[in-house]
Design an enzyme around this catalytic site. Structure first.
Site, PDB file in Angstrom:
ATOM      1  N   GLU A 131      -1.685  -2.338 -10.058  1.00 27.45           N
ATOM      2  CA  GLU A 131      -1.586  -3.513  -9.174  1.00 27.45           C
ATOM      3  C   GLU A 131      -0.458  -4.461  -9.595  1.00 27.45           C
ATOM      4  O   GLU A 131       0.303  -4.941  -8.745  1.00 27.45           O
ATOM      5  CB  GLU A 131      -2.923  -4.252  -9.103  1.00 27.45           C
ATOM      6  CG  GLU A 131      -4.052  -3.446  -8.432  1.00 27.45           C
ATOM      7  CD  GLU A 131      -3.747  -2.987  -7.011  1.00 27.45           C
ATOM      8  OE1 GLU A 131      -2.774  -3.489  -6.394  1.00 27.45           O
ATOM      9  OE2 GLU A 131      -4.468  -2.100  -6.502  1.00 27.45           O
ATOM     10  N   GLU A 188       0.844  -1.212   0.000  1.00 29.32           N
ATOM     11  CA  GLU A 188       0.000   0.000   0.000  1.00 29.32           C
ATOM     12  C   GLU A 188       0.871   1.251   0.000  1.00 29.32           C
ATOM     13  O   GLU A 188       0.556   2.234  -0.660  1.00 29.32           O
ATOM     14  CB  GLU A 188      -0.971   0.003   1.187  1.00 29.32           C
ATOM     15  CG  GLU A 188      -1.861  -1.242   1.308  1.00 29.32           C
ATOM     16  CD  GLU A 188      -2.593  -1.639   0.037  1.00 29.32           C
ATOM     17  OE1 GLU A 188      -2.803  -0.779  -0.840  1.00 29.32           O
ATOM     18  OE2 GLU A 188      -2.936  -2.835  -0.098  1.00 29.32           O
TER      19      GLU A 188
HETATM   20  N1  BES Z   1      -6.185  -1.203  -4.106  1.00 22.24           N
HETATM   21  C1  BES Z   1      -6.207  -2.461  -3.473  1.00 22.24           C
HETATM   22  C2  BES Z   1      -7.369  -2.647  -2.549  1.00 22.24           C
HETATM   23  C3  BES Z   1      -8.709  -2.792  -3.214  1.00 22.24           C
HETATM   24  C4  BES Z   1      -8.969  -3.837  -4.028  1.00 22.24           C
HETATM   25  C5  BES Z   1      -9.719  -1.921  -2.994  1.00 22.24           C
HETATM   26  C6  BES Z   1     -10.222  -3.976  -4.607  1.00 22.24           C
HETATM   27  C7  BES Z   1     -10.951  -2.048  -3.589  1.00 22.24           C
HETATM   28  C8  BES Z   1     -11.217  -3.094  -4.391  1.00 22.24           C
HETATM   29  C9  BES Z   1      -4.936  -2.684  -2.641  1.00 22.24           C
HETATM   30  O1  BES Z   1      -3.823  -2.004  -3.073  1.00 22.24           O
HETATM   31  C10 BES Z   1      -4.607  -4.139  -2.736  1.00 22.24           C
HETATM   32  O2  BES Z   1      -4.244  -4.572  -3.785  1.00 22.24           O
HETATM   33  N2  BES Z   1      -4.754  -4.868  -1.642  1.00 22.24           N
HETATM   34  C11 BES Z   1      -4.572  -6.291  -1.583  1.00 22.24           C
HETATM   35  C12 BES Z   1      -3.340  -6.666  -0.823  1.00 22.24           C
HETATM   36  C13 BES Z   1      -2.093  -6.573  -1.618  1.00 22.24           C
HETATM   37  C14 BES Z   1      -0.899  -6.892  -0.757  1.00 22.24           C
HETATM   38  C15 BES Z   1      -2.083  -7.459  -2.840  1.00 22.24           C
HETATM   39  C16 BES Z   1      -5.773  -6.834  -0.833  1.00 22.24           C
HETATM   40  O3  BES Z   1      -6.537  -6.040  -0.302  1.00 22.24           O
HETATM   41  O4  BES Z   1      -5.948  -8.035  -0.830  1.00 22.24           O
HETATM   42 ZN    ZN Z   2      -2.715  -2.815  -4.623  1.00 21.55          ZN
END
Ligand code: BES
Ligand code: ZN
Length: 870
Positions: A325, A303
């Site tokens: 991502e 993050e």
């Molecule tokens: N931006 C995402 C979170 C997100 C995902 C918000 C889908 C809304 C809808 C965040 O950066 C993310 O990718 N989080 C992952 C963890 C990461 C370490 C891969 C998660 O929440 O699983």
């Molecule tokens: Zn992410």
């Protein structure tokens, strides 16, 4: 169908007609209702000509109190309101828009927009949650500067937070107070965040390379502060790493994390105000395992890394999600490799790709890393967009060389700072900076499916010929595939395990090609696709002797592990087929015996690697090797091989247990965590023997443990050994950690995964247990997800009771939290991969869900699952 379920196409992208330079938000938080006043300075997009003066604003579940253009109420004739937004007509070229709406966080159980998690009010706006807060063009290519004022009762909500710097705060009437935040960086609305609540905090400071002090805070419910120190340390680590590795310095004076108990995902990168699931923040030796510690470290870093790759440069539209991502997961992977055991970290990534991404890419939901269309964006936060996306970045980095690639990423960030761009803009920036030609490489983004790479080797008179060919199966909507540009690493070894050709990359960019290695003294042992240089399925027949040599001597730990996996897999396949055909179960092959004997006699220095190399391929991985997955046969075959290994190596396994038994105080570092992993792996093998000695040992480990990792090792070992020892430790565990919801999730998982007795009935009972909470996604994932993934024999019960249970819960959940319901429905979707009676049972459950009135989210998944095969 509920919702308005329009399919959106990448090809339909149009730039916004109006831009919003500044957004001024005012949140008036009252009991039961929040009034949101939004003032926007709007102007026509100079890039778009002749598109009329009609403007669409997204908005859902909002009560519109007033809407005005330049402080004049909009006439009814110029306003058209629908369930998903509104149209404004006859707009000037430049104006101030004022919108006043009311929202009700108490009734919002979707965990999107502004909602309540316990006593904390918080937001989640990605992908399109901002439209649950106010009417707005909820698309990432509208970037604005935000000022946010929050006012609430001072006793109930002493902490008021939003993005950016707090520029003013003070008291208001009737025991209320307020705070005003200003975020100097233009951002898309999905990065907006607000938090109000009574929170505990830990504080620290990070001094950037150029000497600026950044105030760091982690907030959580009072009483949990002691579980936040590892997250804080990880944040500082990530900040230092991004400076050292990419030269990226944090760009604001404060960075805040808030951990909440009810959160659909792991965490969210809102500008300067990250909001996290407590599961990705809390880490204390008493309550969190080594795996949890590593996960917290990596999610915090992920993050934080988004501050550049995602926030400063963001996505033009949601089809470009992998732009932020894939790249950020790649950066997170690099960070993890620098912080843990490099070999084992890569092994974990490879396992994730093979166990989860390959099946997704071969199933009804297969889609390109850059999808062409979607109904519900939330269904596209997939392992393909994330992990395959990261593998594509990794391939480019490899082709360019790590330093040149780092320079290319910096070039991309400079060139597009403050912009919303596309994956193609990224690839073009890499080409500009590195001089690579990525024309053919781009197919990886546009086409779904895992290419198969077939390798045939021939040795003849000092010369080795490798023939390589590629083929990619059809996926839904994509019948034929182009040839991919596939980098394949090759190294050659002699019989004694010495390198005779250093690793090099050959590129297969045609359908087939031949690669020749000359002047060899003897037929070499060939090692290809080392460390998975491309996300492809390798088909390469290697004999046991070659695999044993690679396992013992290959210079790359990932290749050593991979050779071990291939050896195990050969025996496992025989065992599974024997069970399926009711034939005699096989003995261990000579290769497997020799491999394990070598491994325990001369273990790798890296203990985590030893544990990985001793571990059998997962049931999923074994299932992948068959045309149709016979769940019972896979389970029986895997257990059989595991038990034969335990019988054959009982002495050696006990020696490993003794040599790696807990000693000294708990620390989370590479070496100590590696030792605990060996201990748990050996204990787990021995548990298959179900001797009094192993039961007693597990119980003793549990009772003496000073940390959750060892406790879980004991609980796992006792998992399928019903009796007094297991009951005693489980009861002690549940009692001791009753007040720790995240630990009770581990207990829910264990209980759901227990095989003896009627697991389906047990899970149904737990659904009504006080320790369970249907509105909390962590609880649902633990119980239902834990049942599906942890108890394959009960989930795949031949009478279909397991499928019915899961379908019932999906239907119940769908109206509250469609995002989670859809994710669970995804577990039934790949029914075509299974043998009978599983396939029909899963399909029937899916069809029953499909017959109900559903959210767009779940509808999209169910329809994909029931659709035609590719
Ligand atoms: N931006 C995402 C979170 C997100 C995902 C918000 C889908 C809304 C809808 C965040 O950066 C993310 O990718 N989080 C992952 C963890 C990461 C370490 C891969 C998660 O929440 O699983
Ligand atoms: Zn992410």
């Amino acid at each position: 169908m509920t919702g308005n379920s329009q399919r959106k196409y990448r090809a339909d992208y149009r730039p916004p007609i109006y831009l919003i330079d500044t957004v001024d938000l005012d949140f008036d938080i009252r009991d039961g209702v929040i009034r949101v006043t939004a003032r926007h300075s709007v102007r026509r997009n100079p890039q778009v000509i002749g598109e009329g003066d009609r403007w669409w604003l997204d908005g859902r579940e909002l009560r519109l109190l007033s809407i005005a253009v330049d402080d004049e109420p909009v006439a009814d004739a110029a306003l058209e309101i629908t369930a998903t937004g509104l149209w404004l007509d006859g707009l000037p070229d430049r104006f101030t828009l004022t919108v006043v709406t009311e929202i009700d966080p108490e009734r919002n159980l979707s965990l999107e927009g502004l909602y309540r998690s316990g006593t904390i009010l918080c937001t989640q706006c990605e992908a399109t949650g901002f439209s649950r807060i106010t009417y707005f063009p909820d698309r990432p290519d509208v970037m604005s500067r935000y000022t946010t004022r929050v006012e609430a009762d001072a006793a109930r909500y002493p902490v008021l937070l939003s993005n950016g710097n707090c520029i003013e705060s003070g008291e208001a009437d009737h025991g209320r107070h307020y705070a005003v935040y200003d975020d100097p960086f233009a951002k898309p609305c999905y990065l907006f965040a607000l938090v109000a609540g009574d929170l505990g905090v830990i504080r620290d400071t990070f001094t950037t390379a150029s000497g600026r002090a950044v105030a760091l805070r982690v907030y959580t419910k009072h009483g949990n502060e002691d579980q936040c120190h590892h997250a804080m340390a990880s944040l500082k680590d990530a900040m230092a790493w991004d400076e050292a590795t990419y030269g990226l310095e944090y760009d604001l004076d404060s960075f805040v994390i808030v951990a909440v108990g009810s959160f659909n995902m792991g965490a969210m990168e809102n500008k300067s105000l990250n909001i996290f699931n407590t599961a990705c923040i809390f880490a204390h030796q008493n309550t969190a395992t080594d795996g949890d510690f590593a996960r917290v470290r990596d999610v915090v870093a992920h993050e934080y890394f988004h501050n550049y790759t995602g926030n400063r440069v963001t996505c033009r539209d949601w089809f470009q999600l992998s732009l932020k991502e894939g790249l950020t997961v790649y950066r997170e992977h690099q960070f993890a490799i620098d912080h843990g055991s490099p070999g084992v970290t890569r092994i974990e990534q490879v396992r994730m790709i093979r166990d989860v991404q390959f099946p997704e890419d071969a199933g009804p939901r297969a889609h390109p890393v850059r999808p062409e269309s979607y109904v519900e964006m939330n269904n596209f936060y997939t392992i393909t967009v994330y992990e395959k996306g990261a593998e594509l970045i990794r391939m480019m980095a490899r082709m360019a060389g790590r330093d040149a690639f780092t320079t290319a990423v910096k070039h991309y960030l400079d060139k597009h700072d403050g912009q919303a761009v596309t994956i193609d803009d990224f690839v073009a920036a890499v080409e500009e900076s590195t001089g690579l030609d990525l024309a053919q490489f781009r197919h990886w983004y546009g086409f779904a499916g895992t290419p198969r790479l077939r390798v045939v080797s021939r040795y003849d008179d000092g010369r080795l010929t490798l023939e390589m060919a590629q083929a990619t199966p059809a996926t839904p909507g994509q019948k034929s595939k182009p040839n991919f540009d596939i980098p394949v690493s090759v190294a050659l070894f002699d019989d004694a395990g010495r390198v005779v050709r250093e690793p090099e990359i050959v590129r297969l960019d045609k359908q087939r090609d031949t690669f020749v290695f000359e002047a060899l003294d003897q037929a070499p042992t060939v090692s290809v696709l080392r460390g998975l240089t491309a996300p492809v399925r390798l088909e390469f027949d290697q004999n046991e002797a070659a695999l044993v040599r690679l396992m013992a001597h290959d210079s790359d730990p990932v290749s050593r592990w991979d050779a071990a996996q291939s050896l195990y897999m050969a025996t496992l396949k025989v065992a599974v087929s024997a069970h399926r055909n009711a034939g005699p179960m096989p003995e261990l092959g000579a290769g497997v015996i020799e491999a394990i004997a070598t491994l325990v006699a001369d273990p790798p220095e890296d203990r985590a690697l030893l544990a990985e190399m001793l571990s059998l391929p997962s049931a999923t991985q074994i299932g992948e090797a068959f045309e149709a997955i016979d769940v019972a046969a896979v389970e029986a075959g895997r257990r059989h091989v595991k038990r034969r290994i335990a019988v054959r190596f009982e002495t050696e396994l006990w020696a490993l247990v003794d040599a790696h038994a807990p000693r000294g105080d708990y620390v989370f570092d590479r070496d100590a965590a590696g030792r605990r992993r060996v201990f748990a792996t050996a204990l787990d093998y021995l548990a298959g023997l179900n001797t009094p000695a192993i039961r007693e040992r597990a119980r003793e480990v549990f009772e003496r443990a000073d940390n959750m990792t060892d406790r879980m090792a004991a609980l796992n070992a006792l998992q399928d050994l019903p009796g007094e020892d297991r009951d005693a430790v489980r009861a002690a565990f549940a009692h001791r950690f009753a007040d720790y919801p995240l630990v009770m999730d581990k207990w829910l998982r264990l209980t759901a995964a227990t095989e003896d007795g009627d697991a389906v009935a047990r899970v149904r009972d737990l659904l009504g247990d006080a320790r369970f909470d249907f509105t909390n996604p962590n609880r649902v994932r633990a119980l239902i997800g834990g049942f599906v993934r942890g108890n394959p024999l009960a989930f795949h019960r031949e009478d279909g009771a397991g499928y019915r249970l899961v379908a019932d819960e999906i239907l119940r959940l769908d109206s509250l939290n469609p995002q989670l319901a859809a994710a669970l429905a995804g577990l039934l979707a790949p029914w075509r991969r299974y043998a009978e009676p599983y396939a029909s049972g899963m399909r029937d459950a899916l069809a029953r869900i499909g017959a109900a009135e559903l959210s767009d989210n779940t509808r999209e998944i169910v329809e994909a699952g029931l659709g035609e095969a590719a």
